[in-house]
Motif scaffolding. Structure first.
Motif, mmCIF file in Angstrom:
data_model
loop_
_atom_site.group_PDB
_atom_site.id
_atom_site.type_symbol
_atom_site.label_atom_id
_atom_site.label_comp_id
_atom_site.label_asym_id
_atom_site.label_seq_id
_atom_site.Cartn_x
_atom_site.Cartn_y
_atom_site.Cartn_z
ATOM 1 N N LEU B 39 0.838 -1.203 0.000
ATOM 2 C CA LEU B 39 0.000 0.000 0.000
ATOM 3 C C LEU B 39 0.873 1.253 0.000
ATOM 4 O O LEU B 39 0.581 2.228 -0.701
ATOM 5 C CB LEU B 39 -0.947 -0.004 1.204
ATOM 6 N N SER B 42 1.975 2.030 -3.258
ATOM 7 C CA SER B 42 0.874 2.491 -4.108
ATOM 8 C C SER B 42 0.357 3.872 -3.717
ATOM 9 O O SER B 42 -0.612 4.349 -4.311
ATOM 10 C CB SER B 42 -0.296 1.501 -4.035
ATOM 11 N N LEU B 170 -4.506 -4.969 -6.295
ATOM 12 C CA LEU B 170 -3.825 -3.664 -6.351
ATOM 13 C C LEU B 170 -4.069 -2.900 -7.655
ATOM 14 O O LEU B 170 -4.332 -1.687 -7.612
ATOM 15 C CB LEU B 170 -2.317 -3.833 -6.099
#
Lengths: 261, 261
Positions: B39, B42, B170
């Protein structure tokens, strides 16, 4: 004494791990599993864990939710000397008491830095801060104490210090009726055993039977764990699980009629 | 689209890890750190993690708290074939929709077991259950899909399967303005740097500066991490931290007046 548990022999706990670094992935937590192991050995049921950032509102909210619901709360992280260490302030706020420079902690730290001929800086003095009225958790590793207020035990995030503090806290806790467990390795995947295992669970309602899939890259196997507080009840259920596995073994093994002997 | 974030470029997330085995210490979680890493890469801010037992009420309550507060929620665990796998039921209940045997999942699983000449048992059919209307998360490891309902992504607990599912999830997420970070190793403990570092933080308010103590059994050192979404703001703060460390170096190094040269 805390009064949240359903029965005198069931003692519940929660853990609150505090730190941006746990949520960014920079630090992989090692404290949750360690505390879980030790609480299980002590007969204390760890019911919930939360991880929150170094943000006062987040800490206060989580702490107030957990401390009202469980007998004990254990926190890790945020009690060091830097500006992002705000756990002492947040815990004080959660309890509605002032966060003070604890005189005993100031003395402990001042003496230690004097012995080591190091300056007792403003930053280091921050480590003496805790909610007014809190009791110390001794820190044999690096002196700066953790603290206890109400049912909340506030400890450091560095694993060596956390572990030393937990060792000092455990003897002070009420112990529960210990949850006993028996682990049975099972060569079959959950899909093979699921229906049968549900029947075993139904027949042994005073136990909690869990199955934990393992995957070796090729196929699934299972570890079946039976848990109960009463040893006889545990034995009976574990035996039923072993018999279930043996039954699958027999069903899967082709009958081998011996030709003549 | 979820609407919980404060600004379009800040995307928030929470994780809910489900399983008695995580709370008993029998299994040491590996999924939280993995998800946190991905995460962060991202640009999605993981703001909170909770671990709860395989208990419907606990799952429903935690899920409803988290899904209303954060843009995305990711769960791990409890979607296997055994009686203690109750995540599909609990998620359905949290959303107030029926938990059904999803026809597409039934077909995927039936075909797979047929190919492998294995029985598609009642237990295995449980893995096709999900809230009505949920979309699949493909599972290249062991076929049984995870699922998405609303902003909640439900994935397996076995790390290999969890990771494969996360890889499939994702690319479907909105990405945030990525939080950049710079880590600076610092040979001094937090007590040495705390006051100065707080000044650097104050002078660079658009950054988040964290310090993470390390203890090698003898002494503390620190890793200082500067985070910001803007690269120039990050650079300026990182430079200020480096200058701060160099300043301590200079202060600690005894001046070496050369005798005559």
């Amino acid at each position: 004494m805390p009064e949240a548990s359903q029965s005198p022999s069931i003692i519940t706990a929660a853990m609150l791990a505090i730190g941006d670094e746990l949520l960014s992935g920079r630090t992989k937590d090692k404290n949750i599993g360690h505390l879980a192991d030790l609480l299980t050995l002590s007969g204390i049921d760890l019911k919930e864990v939360r991880i929150v950032a170094d943000e006062e509102d987040a800490i206060v909210e989580a702490l107030n939710a957990l401390r009202l619901r469980y007998d004990y709360v254990f926190t890790s992280g945020g009690i060091g000397p830097t500006h992002d260490d705000i756990t002492a302030d947040a815990v004080s706020k959660a309890f509605g008491v002032p966060c003070i420079y604890d005189p005993d902690a100031m003395k402990l730290l001042a003496d230690m830095y004097k012995r080591r001929e190091m300056e007792f800086t403003d930053a280091r003095q921050r480590m003496a801060r805790m909610p007014e009225g809190a009791r110390h958790i001794p820190n044999p590793v690096s002196t700066a104490p953790g603290f206890i207020i109400g049912n909340v035990h506030v400890m450091a995030g560095v694993p060596q210090v956390f572990q030393a503090m937990v060792d000092n806290v455990l003897p002070t806790l009420r112990l529960g009726a210990k949850m006993l467990s028996r682990a049975l390795p099972c060569p079959y995947g959950e899909g093979d055993i699921g229906t049968l295992l549900a029947e075993v669970q139904k027949a042994h309602p005073q136990t909690s039977i869990g199955s934990y899939p393992k995957y070796d890259g090729q196929r699934f196997s299972t570890e079946i764990v039976v848990r109960a507080r009463d040893p006889q009840i545990l034995d009976a259920a574990a035996e039923a699980v072993a018999e279930m596995i043996a039954g699958i073994d027999r069903a899967k093994t082709p009958t081998n009629p011996t030709a003549d002997a």
